[in-house]
Design a protein around this motif. Structure first.
Motif, short mmCIF file in Angstrom:
data_model
loop_
_atom_site.label_atom_id
_atom_site.label_comp_id
_atom_site.label_asym_id
_atom_site.label_seq_id
_atom_site.Cartn_x
_atom_site.Cartn_y
_atom_site.Cartn_z
N TYR A 151 -6.63 7.94 1.50
CA TYR A 151 -6.94 8.61 0.15
C TYR A 151 -8.55 7.74 -0.06
CZ TYR A 151 -7.40 7.12 -4.69
OH TYR A 151 -8.77 6.81 -5.46
N LYS A 152 -8.66 6.37 0.60
CA LYS A 152 -10.13 5.94 0.17
C LYS A 152 -10.18 4.99 1.52
CE LYS A 152 -12.04 5.45 -3.40
NZ LYS A 152 -12.94 6.11 -4.08
N THR A 153 -11.14 5.39 1.92
CA THR A 153 -12.03 4.80 3.05
C THR A 153 -13.15 3.49 2.37
OG1 THR A 153 -11.05 6.06 4.44
CG2 THR A 153 -13.44 4.31 5.62
N LEU A 154 -13.31 2.20 2.91
CA LEU A 154 -13.92 1.13 1.82
C LEU A 154 -14.66 0.68 3.16
CD1 LEU A 154 -11.39 -0.81 -0.09
CD2 LEU A 154 -12.56 0.97 -0.83
N ASP B 28 -14.12 -2.11 13.23
CA ASP B 28 -15.02 -1.05 13.32
C ASP B 28 -15.75 -1.63 11.02
OD1 ASP B 28 -12.93 0.27 12.38
OD2 ASP B 28 -14.07 2.26 13.23
N CYS B 29 -15.37 -2.78 11.08
CA CYS B 29 -15.83 -3.03 9.57
C CYS B 29 -15.14 -2.62 8.51
CB CYS B 29 -17.39 -2.57 9.04
SG CYS B 29 -18.00 -3.30 10.52
N ARG B 30 -13.51 -1.64 8.10
CA ARG B 30 -13.41 -0.73 7.73
C ARG B 30 -12.37 -1.05 6.66
NH1 ARG B 30 -14.74 5.14 9.52
NH2 ARG B 30 -16.00 4.83 10.76
N VAL B 31 -11.82 -0.55 5.34
CA VAL B 31 -10.68 -1.17 5.05
C VAL B 31 -10.29 -0.02 4.77
CG1 VAL B 31 -8.98 -2.35 3.72
CG2 VAL B 31 -10.73 -3.82 4.82
N CYS B 32 -9.27 0.86 4.66
CA CYS B 32 -8.41 2.43 4.41
C CYS B 32 -7.23 1.86 3.87
CB CYS B 32 -8.88 3.13 6.28
SG CYS B 32 -9.29 3.46 7.09
N PRO C 138 -9.68 6.67 10.85
CA PRO C 138 -10.85 6.92 11.56
C PRO C 138 -11.16 5.84 12.20
CG PRO C 138 -10.88 6.43 8.26
CD PRO C 138 -9.24 6.45 9.55
N ALA C 139 -10.59 4.85 11.81
CA ALA C 139 -11.02 3.41 12.14
C ALA C 139 -10.63 3.51 13.78
CB ALA C 139 -10.27 1.98 11.45
N ASP D 190 5.07 2.41 -1.32
CA ASP D 190 4.32 4.34 -0.95
C ASP D 190 3.39 3.86 -0.47
OD1 ASP D 190 3.62 3.14 -3.56
OD2 ASP D 190 4.72 5.05 -4.87
N ASN D 191 2.18 2.76 -1.04
CA ASN D 191 1.11 2.60 0.10
C ASN D 191 0.91 1.51 0.99
OD1 ASN D 191 -0.69 4.41 -2.32
ND2 ASN D 191 1.16 3.37 -3.82
N ILE D 192 -0.10 1.76 1.39
CA ILE D 192 -0.56 1.12 2.52
C ILE D 192 -2.32 0.68 3.18
CG2 ILE D 192 1.46 1.34 4.22
CD1 ILE D 192 0.08 2.48 6.03
N ILE D 193 -2.51 -0.46 2.65
CA ILE D 193 -3.44 -1.03 3.33
C ILE D 193 -4.30 -0.89 5.22
CG2 ILE D 193 -5.68 -1.14 1.35
CD1 ILE D 193 -5.10 -4.33 1.86
#
Length: 133
Positions: free
Chosen positions: A43-46, A28-32, A6-7, A20-23
């Motif tokens: 899974y989550k957008t911070l 635009d101020c997001r961490v996904c 979404p960024a 098996d996970n990435i950030i």
């Protein structure tokens, strides 16, 4: 595998030690957080930062990850990944550290965890490198 974000502008990426996970951090101020076994969408957008996220980083041994931003703040999170496929990752905000003073719109430019201790280093546009214990 192609991941959908979404960024608009991706600035950094960190792979979980289990693989098996990435950030992903973005300007635009997001961490996904992506669970690669679950979906190609986050899974989550911070959205905790007020300015561009410059760097994200998983700790190599502890269940921690961090994000740093041009707002001069370093956000520390507890991010636990479970072994079974039925339980989603658990993400809990731990601490916000006002680590650096922004200079000409730039704040913290990088953050890295110590390889064996729960310590994090940050470097800022204020020409300072700090160790946070």
């Amino acid at each position: 595998k192609k991941l959908l974000s979404p960024a608009r502008w991706i600035s950094s990426i960190s792979i979980h030690p289990a693989g098996d996970n990435i950030i992903v951090g973005s300007y635009d101020c997001r961490v996904c957080w992506y669970d690669l076994d679950l979906s190609s969408t986050p899974y989550k957008t911070l959205k905790y930062h007020k300015k561009a996220v410059r760097q994200v980083n998983f700790h190599p041994t502890y269940p921690l990850f961090a994000s740093c931003s041009d707002d001069g703040k370093l956000h520390i999170f507890h991010g636990r990944v479970f072994d079974d496929f039925l339980t989603n990752p658990m993400i809990v905000p731990v601490k916000i550290i006002s680590a650096h003073q922004p200079v000409e719109g730039l704040g913290i430019l990088d953050c890295k965890y110590h390889p064996s201790q729960p310590w994090i280093f940050s470097s800022g546009a204020d020409k300072v490198i700090k160790l946070h214990c």
